[in-house]
Scaffold this motif. Structure first.
Motif, PDB file in Angstrom:
ATOM      1  N   SER A  23     -43.612   0.047   0.986  1.00  0.00           N
ATOM      2  CA  SER A  23     -42.585  -0.632   0.209  1.00  0.00           C
ATOM      3  C   SER A  23     -41.301  -0.911   0.983  1.00  0.00           C
ATOM      4  N   SER A  25     -38.749  -2.374   3.610  1.00  0.00           N
ATOM      5  CA  SER A  25     -38.852  -3.595   4.384  1.00  0.00           C
ATOM      6  C   SER A  25     -37.663  -3.725   5.317  1.00  0.00           C
ATOM      7  N   SER A  49     -52.639  -9.262  -7.474  1.00  0.00           N
ATOM      8  CA  SER A  49     -51.240  -8.928  -7.201  1.00  0.00           C
ATOM      9  C   SER A  49     -50.306 -10.028  -7.710  1.00  0.00           C
ATOM     10  N   LYS A  50     -49.194  -9.605  -8.294  1.00  0.00           N
ATOM     11  CA  LYS A  50     -48.189 -10.559  -8.774  1.00  0.00           C
ATOM     12  C   LYS A  50     -47.190 -10.931  -7.681  1.00  0.00           C
ATOM     13  N   SER A  51     -47.222 -10.180  -6.563  1.00  0.00           N
ATOM     14  CA  SER A  51     -46.297 -10.452  -5.458  1.00  0.00           C
ATOM     15  C   SER A  51     -47.052 -11.197  -4.358  1.00  0.00           C
ATOM     16  N   GLU A  53     -46.038 -11.730  -1.398  1.00  0.00           N
ATOM     17  CA  GLU A  53     -45.899 -11.004  -0.129  1.00  0.00           C
ATOM     18  C   GLU A  53     -46.903  -9.871  -0.044  1.00  0.00           C
ATOM     19  N   ASP A  54     -47.043  -9.112  -1.160  1.00  0.00           N
ATOM     20  CA  ASP A  54     -48.018  -8.019  -1.166  1.00  0.00           C
ATOM     21  C   ASP A  54     -49.437  -8.548  -1.016  1.00  0.00           C
TER      22      ASP A  54
END
Length: 605
Positions: A23, A25, A49-51, A53-54
């Protein structure tokens, strides 16, 4: 209870996946870590995933895991789903490195270098050591595969401080192999990296020295002047080997040649050349090794011979000449004494590490023709070679080298008997089709039409391997068949060194490679040999030259093995050792011109 287990499983999976994407960054972004989850689990999590980037980071982890499992096609497919421009710089370096590794798995160094040209690579030095090692390693491999040796060495110099132990030693050896292969003029050019400049100056110092003793002195001087350099702290393995060789001077040689049988005449020329070089070394005040001559035609057991040689204190065997004996030696797993055979075992036959092989191989000359024609800008070739096993070998060597380096072989013909030669060359250049078109035109217009046959225009040059008599017929036939302007590059077999002006005129314009012995009359040792054995001025001179060169090679075999880029400038050619420990010759060039033999500039190396 079941519901609790499902919840626990979900929590465990979430924890595993979280290990792939940290997590915290920074401006560089978090890098993927080696996951405990499977590829499928990573992809499922990325899909839900909703992100963004993830999701991208999870897919990067999945692609990397597939690569580590050697499932390269799947890794590439997953990596294609990762939007590179949306990643942070560190993640872009990771993705670009993986893309380069995948390209190298497909043997595509240029594609790898394209991936590594991303601007984010400028920040590689800010990343964790593990990632730097990975990026610099694939960058070095891609540059080396693309022929950019100095740039590859620079990447390995950047890699060096990150390594220790065996990995550091292997990297040092790799840097040395890269810089040692560079030409002397490139080693003298300034570099922006001081450490790389030190490597280059070491390679130049060793390359500029001749004998083992001189090379050892050059290494010692360089080490004192560059005490803080990594190579001074840990010499490359090849240079350590040189130090060992310098401390073990050669004191006794066994010359193993047949004194009876069909090869006795060849052996006599080789022996006389060898002993002439030995006597010259004595006259020059050197301390040459003692030479003991053995008759290979009387040997009943190679094992007995080597026991006898060892008992006599022999450190090096020169010979045998007979191919069956060389093949027997090549079949041994080990030899008790280092041996320079004066012939070759079968191509592809694995030989013991103590066996070197040297001869006047026609295959060397075929490769020399390919090198020369490439240097002259040729692309499309046709070949004329004799029928039989010798012609097969020469053609195979030319074809392999020519095509491996981007050339095209349009056709290959076996040289026809004199009565059929004109027809063969006409067919090769498609002259009969041209004549047929002219006749059709005459028929169409109903009268005579002045039309000179024209040859095909897609042939850049002819590769010729022939006897002098065949070449005397071939060149005039080419002229007669409207193909006299096509360059002809030939092996030395067509040169008799007879001085026959009429013969040379018949071959006017043919370029051919030849031994320095037959092209340079000014060599003092050659003059002495020819004065004593006049036949050495003719085609037999190649064998005398080989004998002289066998003597020159004797104390330098270990040196050439340790430093593959080193050469012995011999009288049978410029000599190097290839990875199979066969001596390869690069030859000078000449051309028949006005009934004379005109020396040409050497082929660039």
């Amino acid at each position: 209870m079941i519901a609790c287990l499902r919840l626990l499983s979900a929590l465990c999976l979430a924890a595993l996946l979280a290990a792939c994407v940290s997590s915290p960054s920074s401006s560089l972004g978090e890098l993927p870590r080696t996951p405990d989850a499977s590829i499928e689990q990573l992809l499922d999590k990325a899909a839900s995933s909703k992100s963004a980037e993830d999701a991208a980071l999870l897919r990067l982890s999945a692609a990397d895991l597939a690569f580590k499992q050697k499932d390269f096609p799947r890794s590439a497919r997953i990596l294609e789903q990762v939007p590179l421009d949306s990643l942070k710089p560190g993640q872009q370096v990771f993705a670009s490195t993986l893309a380069a590794e995948l390209a190298m798995s497909r043997n595509q160094p240029k594609a790898a270098l394209t991936a590594l040209a991303h601007p984010s690579l400028q920040r590689t030095g800010e990343l964790p050591a593990e990632q730097q090692v990975r990026t610099y390693s694939v960058h070095a491999a891609a540059l080396e595969a693309d022929g950019q040796a100095l740039a590859a060495a620079e990447q390995r110099v950047l890699l060096a401080p990150l390594l220790s132990g065996d990995a550091a030693k292997a990297n040092n050896d790799a840097i040395w192999a890269l810089v040692a292969a560079l030409p002397a003029e490139q080693l003298q050019q300034p570099t922006s990296n001081a450490t790389l400049g030190g490597w280059a100056s070491l390679a130049f110092a060793v390359k500029s020295a001749g004998t083992l003793e001189q090379q050892q002195a050059a290494i010692d001087t360089w080490s004192k002047q560059n005490a803080g350099h990594p190579a001074a702290a840990q010499l490359p393995s090849a240079l350590v080997k040189l130090k060992e060789l310098a401390s073990q001077p050669l004191t006794k040689i066994a010359l193993l040649l047949p004194q009876e049988g069909p090869l006795a005449g060849v052996a006599r020329a080789l022996r006389d050349g060898f002993m002439a070089a030995h006597l010259q070394a004595q006259k020059d005040g050197q301390n040459p090794p003692a030479v003991q001559v053995f008759d290979s035609s009387r040997i009943s057991s190679l094992d007995d011979f080597y026991r006898q040689a060892q008992a006599a204190g022999v450190q090096l065997v020169i010979g045998p000449l007979e191919k069956p004996l060389v093949k027997k030696l090549a079949a041994y797993p080990q030899l008790p004494i280092t041996t320079l055979a004066l012939n070759y075992a079968d191509a592809g036959q694995k030989a013991p590490p103590q066996l070197f092989q040297f001869g006047l191989a026609a295959e060397d000359e075929a490769r020399e023709v390919a090198r020369r024609a490439r240097a002259d800008g040729m692309v499309r070739a046709v070949a004329l070679v004799p029928s039989g096993e010798w012609g097969d070998r020469v053609l195979a060597a030319f074809r392999q080298d020519w095509q491996a380096n981007g050339g095209t072989l349009l056709a290959a013909e076996r040289i026809a008997p004199p009565v059929g030669l004109a027809q063969q060359i006409a067919n090769l250049f498609q002259l009969r089709q041209s004549e047929g078109r002219a006749k059709s035109l005459q028929s169409a217009v109903g009268g005579n039409v002045a039309a000179q046959p024209s040859r095909r225009q897609d042939i850049d040059f002819i590769f010729l391997a022939s006897t002098p008599q065949q070449a005397q017929q071939i060149k005039p036939t080419l002229n007669f068949q409207y193909a006299g302007d096509v360059p002809v590059y030939a092996t030395s077999n067509l040169y008799s060194a007879s001085g026959d002006v009429n013969q040379y005129n018949d071959m006017n314009g043919i370029r051919f490679c030849e031994t320095p012995w037959l092209l340079d009359n000014s060599n003092s040792l050659r003059k002495q040999v020819v004065q004593q054995w006049p036949q050495a001025a003719g085609s037999l001179g190649r064998l005398y030259a080989m004998g002289v060169d066998a003597y020159s090679l004797a104390p330098r075999l270990g040196q050439l093995k340790a430093l593959p880029d080193n050469r012995v400038e011999g009288l049978s050619g410029s000599l190097t050792v290839n990875p199979n420990q066969r001596i390869e010759r690069q030859l000078p060039w000449a051309e028949f011109s006005g009934g004379q033999v005109k020396r040409l500039p050497d082929t660039p190396r």
